[in-house]
Design a protein around this motif. Structure first.
Motif, mmCIF file in Angstrom:
data_model
loop_
_atom_site.group_PDB
_atom_site.id
_atom_site.type_symbol
_atom_site.label_atom_id
_atom_site.label_comp_id
_atom_site.label_asym_id
_atom_site.label_seq_id
_atom_site.Cartn_x
_atom_site.Cartn_y
_atom_site.Cartn_z
ATOM 1 N N VAL A 122 0.834 -1.202 0.000
ATOM 2 C CA VAL A 122 0.000 0.000 0.000
ATOM 3 C C VAL A 122 0.869 1.254 0.000
ATOM 4 O O VAL A 122 0.585 2.223 -0.718
ATOM 5 N N ASN A 123 1.950 1.258 0.778
ATOM 6 C CA ASN A 123 2.877 2.390 0.738
ATOM 7 C C ASN A 123 3.417 2.612 -0.673
ATOM 8 O O ASN A 123 3.631 3.746 -1.104
ATOM 9 N N SER A 124 3.631 1.528 -1.384
ATOM 10 C CA SER A 124 4.241 1.596 -2.705
ATOM 11 C C SER A 124 3.334 2.209 -3.761
ATOM 12 O O SER A 124 3.812 2.712 -4.785
ATOM 13 N N GLU A 125 2.031 2.160 -3.532
ATOM 14 C CA GLU A 125 1.078 2.661 -4.527
ATOM 15 C C GLU A 125 1.358 4.121 -4.897
ATOM 16 O O GLU A 125 1.078 4.554 -6.013
ATOM 17 N N SER A 126 1.935 4.873 -3.970
ATOM 18 C CA SER A 126 2.254 6.283 -4.235
ATOM 19 C C SER A 126 3.201 6.423 -5.418
ATOM 20 O O SER A 126 3.129 7.397 -6.172
ATOM 21 N N GLN A 127 4.102 5.465 -5.579
ATOM 22 C CA GLN A 127 5.062 5.519 -6.682
ATOM 23 C C GLN A 127 4.337 5.461 -8.026
ATOM 24 O O GLN A 127 4.694 6.163 -8.973
ATOM 25 N N PHE A 128 3.299 4.621 -8.084
ATOM 26 C CA PHE A 128 2.558 4.495 -9.342
ATOM 27 C C PHE A 128 1.794 5.766 -9.659
ATOM 28 O O PHE A 128 1.875 6.311 -10.767
ATOM 29 N N TYR A 129 1.040 6.268 -8.675
ATOM 30 C CA TYR A 129 0.268 7.487 -8.897
ATOM 31 C C TYR A 129 1.165 8.716 -9.023
ATOM 32 O O TYR A 129 0.756 9.726 -9.595
ATOM 33 N N GLY A 130 2.380 8.642 -8.483
ATOM 34 C CA GLY A 130 3.333 9.739 -8.624
ATOM 35 C C GLY A 130 4.138 9.665 -9.906
ATOM 36 O O GLY A 130 5.047 10.472 -10.110
ATOM 37 N N SER A 131 3.826 8.672 -10.763
ATOM 38 C CA SER A 131 4.468 8.512 -12.084
ATOM 39 C C SER A 131 5.975 8.314 -11.976
ATOM 40 O O SER A 131 6.746 8.792 -12.806
ATOM 41 N N VAL A 132 6.419 7.609 -10.932
ATOM 42 C CA VAL A 132 7.828 7.284 -10.791
ATOM 43 C C VAL A 132 8.204 6.238 -11.831
ATOM 44 O O VAL A 132 7.464 5.266 -12.041
ATOM 45 N N ASP A 133 9.323 6.432 -12.491
ATOM 46 C CA ASP A 133 9.751 5.545 -13.557
ATOM 47 C C ASP A 133 9.891 4.110 -13.038
ATOM 48 O O ASP A 133 10.562 3.852 -12.043
ATOM 49 N N GLY A 134 9.239 3.179 -13.709
ATOM 50 C CA GLY A 134 9.330 1.774 -13.352
ATOM 51 C C GLY A 134 8.274 1.301 -12.369
ATOM 52 O O GLY A 134 8.187 0.106 -12.071
ATOM 53 N N ALA A 135 7.462 2.212 -11.831
ATOM 54 C CA ALA A 135 6.445 1.834 -10.847
ATOM 55 C C ALA A 135 5.270 1.135 -11.528
ATOM 56 O O ALA A 135 4.974 1.366 -12.702
ATOM 57 N N VAL A 136 4.587 0.291 -10.768
ATOM 58 C CA VAL A 136 3.428 -0.460 -11.259
ATOM 59 C C VAL A 136 2.275 -0.246 -10.280
ATOM 60 O O VAL A 136 2.479 0.247 -9.170
ATOM 61 N N PRO A 137 1.043 -0.623 -10.631
ATOM 62 C CA PRO A 137 -0.075 -0.503 -9.673
ATOM 63 C C PRO A 137 0.009 -1.612 -8.622
ATOM 64 O O PRO A 137 -0.654 -2.641 -8.698
ATOM 65 N N TYR A 138 0.843 -1.379 -7.635
ATOM 66 C CA TYR A 138 1.203 -2.421 -6.675
ATOM 67 C C TYR A 138 0.001 -3.016 -5.961
ATOM 68 O O TYR A 138 -0.137 -4.243 -5.857
ATOM 69 N N ALA A 139 -0.862 -2.168 -5.406
ATOM 70 C CA ALA A 139 -1.995 -2.671 -4.624
ATOM 71 C C ALA A 139 -2.952 -3.468 -5.502
ATOM 72 O O ALA A 139 -3.426 -4.543 -5.108
ATOM 73 N N GLU A 140 -3.253 -2.940 -6.685
ATOM 74 C CA GLU A 140 -4.171 -3.635 -7.581
ATOM 75 C C GLU A 140 -3.629 -5.027 -7.953
ATOM 76 O O GLU A 140 -4.365 -6.022 -7.948
ATOM 77 N N LYS A 141 -2.339 -5.088 -8.272
ATOM 78 C CA LYS A 141 -1.744 -6.361 -8.667
ATOM 79 C C LYS A 141 -1.735 -7.355 -7.517
ATOM 80 O O LYS A 141 -2.131 -8.516 -7.675
ATOM 81 N N ALA A 142 -1.267 -6.913 -6.344
ATOM 82 C CA ALA A 142 -1.141 -7.832 -5.217
ATOM 83 C C ALA A 142 -2.504 -8.326 -4.746
ATOM 84 O O ALA A 142 -2.705 -9.535 -4.542
ATOM 85 N N LEU A 143 -3.439 -7.416 -4.575
ATOM 86 C CA LEU A 143 -4.744 -7.799 -4.036
ATOM 87 C C LEU A 143 -5.532 -8.658 -5.015
ATOM 88 O O LEU A 143 -6.206 -9.617 -4.615
#
Length: 442
Positions: A122-143
């Motif tokens: 869940v903490n990682s989801e910020s990277q995706f919404y923040g458009s950090v290079d290489g980030a993925v939709p972590y919460a959606e994928k894991a859950l």
């Protein structure tokens, strides 16, 4: 001619400065306008969709435990690998629906370990919404890989970019937290009706939300931490709407709440709120249907009722060498709802062997060694005792002596090592390796 040139230069400089200032004001106003418009529903809020990404399709229903590889972001990886700015890494985790049918007032180490990973996700989801290079939709994928659907993470959309943080600052809306919701059906056994499981994961401190950590209870006896409580109130209202939207029946609903650091403190208050509601017409679940596991959570309340048996379904996992769960200080009246579950202490006779196993898991998950040694952990372990001597009360901290004492207490901290003791990576590795019988329930 020579006299006119400095005047023309100053005039041009004033024009440039005035133009820059006006543009800055317009930018700030635009940021705040966009933020406010989205908050009040005038602008659509983007939402990640796991199913648009390769490998994110939901798992078919599985009876019994399911083990999957879960992506999350690691501060250690991001800080050491320039080619991986998002800190993308992964670990194995297991989840079993049967854990959510068992007694919520009994500590379940396997469920706690899963929550340690999911709180990092869940903490990682910020990277995706923040458009950090290489980030993925972590919460959606894991859950979704664990069989959850109805995943909702749009609260991250306005709380992850730098511009969002600026807007929140000017709007005065930093007492918030991003969160993820998801749900799945637990099939009833032996003719029992099906139940709905709702997952709630709450993000830790992020950007301007750091200011909220210092918004304490203001001296009111028995009060919750104001900054954390305001964030919890928003999430509780959103959870109520989410449960209503999916048609969840409170008599047949179970809620799993987790979070790391500030997210853990807000999760602690949310779980207590759900317990308090259980016997009212605002109930979202029965008390035996609320499961809460927090990690590295700072003190969330001054309530003298926080250790009541009604909150016995809330477990707060803390590393004795992590200073964050010790703040605000216990001597100031702060603590957590429910029980504190302590990881092994550096003073324990078996610690070296246990720490070696944790280090191996840490390196397997991140590719790097945990930077803390036993001497570092010993110094961090005694932080609260030293701080309590120099700043014995919240009122004392506001005096000149208290300010000096606070500076002295903070000056002795090795901050890189303190962060390492606090990282989600460290908690995940401990939970994956420690014998639960070695954990102390306070």
């Amino acid at each position: 001619m020579a006299t006119n040139r400095p005047r023309s230069i100053r005039s041009a400089a004033r024009i440039v400065a005035t133009t820059f200032f006006c543009l800055m004001l317009v930018s700030v106003f635009s940021i705040q306008l966009r933020y406010s418009a989205a908050v009040f529903g005038f602008l659509p809020v983007p939402q990640a969709n796991a199913y648009e990404h390769e490998g994110a399709a939901g798992q078919a229903r599985v009876d019994g435990p399911i083990t999957v590889s879960v992506d999350y972001t690691s501060e250690v990886v991001a800080g050491n690998d320039r080619m991986n700015p998002s800190g993308l890494t992964s670990t194995q985790m297991t989840f079993d629906d049967a854990w959510l049918r068992a007694d919520s007032h009994t500590y379940n180490h396997d469920l706690a370990t899963a929550c340690a990973v999911l709180s990092a996700v869940v903490n990682s989801e910020s990277q995706f919404y923040g458009s950090v290079d290489g980030a993925v939709p972590y919460a959606e994928k894991a859950l979704s890989s664990l069989g959850f659907d109805n995943v909702r993470t749009e609260s991250f959309a306005l709380r992850s970019h730098v511009l969002d943080q600026i807007g929140a600052l000017f709007a005065g809306s930093h007492d918030v937290a991003a969160y993820a919701f998801a749900s799945k059906t637990l099939e009833g056994a032996d003719g029992e009706p099906d139940e709905t499981l709702i997952f709630v994961g709450i993000r830790g401190s992020y950007g301007i939300e750091w200011l909220s950590n210092f918004n304490l209870a203001g001296g009111e006896a028995g009060a919750d931490h104001q900054g954390f409580k305001r964030a919890e109130s928003e999430i509780a209202e959103a959870l109520e709407q989410y449960a209503k939207g999916i048609g969840a029946d409170p008599d047949h609903t179970r809620v799993l709440v987790t979070g790391h650091s500030r997210g853990g403190a807000v999760a602690n208050l949310l779980a207590a709120d759900l317990d308090d509601r259980a016997a009212t017409d605002r109930a979202l679940a029965r008390t035996d249907g609320v499961y809460a596991y927090t990690f590295a959570a700072p003190g969330s309340t001054q309530s003298i009722e926080r250790n009541a048996s009604s909150y016995g379904n809330i477990f707060n996992v803390a590393n004795p060498s992590d200073i964050v769960p010790k703040l605000p200080l216990f001597t100031w009246g702060y603590g957590h709802y429910g029980a504190t579950v302590e990881l092994p202490d550096v003073k324990d006779s078996t610690f070296s062997r246990e720490y070696e196993a944790m280090q191996a898991a840490f390196q397997a998950n991140t590719g790097y060694a945990n930077p803390c040694c036993s001497e570092d952990l010993g110094a961090l372990d005694s932080f609260d005792v030293k701080a309590a001597k120099t700043v014995p009360s919240l009122e004392n901290m506001l005096s000149i002596e208290g300010v000096v004492g606070t500076v002295q207490a903070l000056a002795g901290i090795d901050y890189p090592k303190a962060l390492a003791a606090h990282y989600p990576d460290t908690y995940i590795a401990w939970m994956q390796t420690v014998d639960s019988r070695r954990m102390t329930v306070v």
